[in-house]
Design a protein around this motif. Structure first.
Motif, mmCIF file in Angstrom:
data_model
loop_
_atom_site.group_PDB
_atom_site.id
_atom_site.type_symbol
_atom_site.label_atom_id
_atom_site.label_comp_id
_atom_site.label_asym_id
_atom_site.label_seq_id
_atom_site.Cartn_x
_atom_site.Cartn_y
_atom_site.Cartn_z
ATOM 1 N N THR A 15 0.819 -1.207 0.000
ATOM 2 C CA THR A 15 0.000 0.000 0.000
ATOM 3 C C THR A 15 0.860 1.268 0.000
ATOM 4 O O THR A 15 0.459 2.287 -0.555
ATOM 5 N N ARG A 16 2.049 1.189 0.583
ATOM 6 C CA ARG A 16 2.950 2.346 0.621
ATOM 7 C C ARG A 16 3.455 2.715 -0.768
ATOM 8 O O ARG A 16 3.682 3.881 -1.067
ATOM 9 N N ILE A 20 -0.515 5.068 -8.788
ATOM 10 C CA ILE A 20 -1.798 5.773 -8.928
ATOM 11 C C ILE A 20 -2.751 5.037 -9.869
ATOM 12 O O ILE A 20 -3.936 4.890 -9.557
ATOM 13 N N LYS A 75 -7.208 1.591 1.230
ATOM 14 C CA LYS A 75 -5.836 2.064 1.068
ATOM 15 C C LYS A 75 -5.662 2.733 -0.296
ATOM 16 O O LYS A 75 -4.962 3.760 -0.403
ATOM 17 N N ARG A 77 -7.921 4.366 -1.910
ATOM 18 C CA ARG A 77 -8.551 5.688 -1.806
ATOM 19 C C ARG A 77 -7.667 6.663 -1.047
ATOM 20 O O ARG A 77 -7.628 7.858 -1.360
ATOM 21 N N GLU A 78 -6.917 6.156 -0.054
ATOM 22 C CA GLU A 78 -5.948 7.013 0.643
ATOM 23 C C GLU A 78 -4.863 7.493 -0.317
ATOM 24 O O GLU A 78 -4.481 8.665 -0.288
ATOM 25 N N VAL A 79 -4.376 6.591 -1.150
ATOM 26 C CA VAL A 79 -3.365 6.958 -2.147
ATOM 27 C C VAL A 79 -3.921 8.031 -3.085
ATOM 28 O O VAL A 79 -3.255 9.029 -3.386
ATOM 29 N N ALA A 81 -6.265 10.157 -2.495
ATOM 30 C CA ALA A 81 -6.564 11.402 -1.789
ATOM 31 C C ALA A 81 -5.319 12.252 -1.571
ATOM 32 O O ALA A 81 -5.422 13.462 -1.331
ATOM 33 N N ARG A 82 -4.129 11.650 -1.669
ATOM 34 C CA ARG A 82 -2.879 12.388 -1.454
ATOM 35 C C ARG A 82 -2.567 13.320 -2.590
ATOM 36 O O ARG A 82 -2.874 13.226 -3.679
#
Length: 82
Positions: A15-16, A20, A75, A77-79, A81-82
């Motif tokens: 996930t890190r 994209i 995870k 969606r977190e990517v 959102a950055r």
């Protein structure tokens, strides 16, 4: 430590470094119609207490798989959102 925390630790490297374009595809991933129909049938039978042992095992496996995919989608969606 609960299963989600273990899953987070195991998948953290993935996930890190999630690209994209992959995050977009993962965030929009949905089960095909056949799987969705099977889940609907098993959910209804489960709610009525009518699952056979094999169906119960199948349903539990599906729920676990959905949990993993849902975690990965969060995870992704977190990517995004950055």
């Amino acid at each position: 430590m609960n299963a989600t925390k273990y899953l987070a630790r195991i998948l953290e490297p993935v996930t890190r470094t999630m690209p994209i374009d992959f995050a977009h595809r993962l965030a929009n991933l949905q089960a095909d119609d056949g799987i969705q129909q099977r889940i609907t049938i098993l959910r209804a039978k489960s709610n009525q207490g009518m699952l056979s042992p094999d169906e119960d095992a199948e349903y539990k496996e599906m729920v676990e798989a959905i949990d993993v995919v849902s975690y990965l989608q969060a995870k992704a969606r977190e990517v995004l959102a950055r």
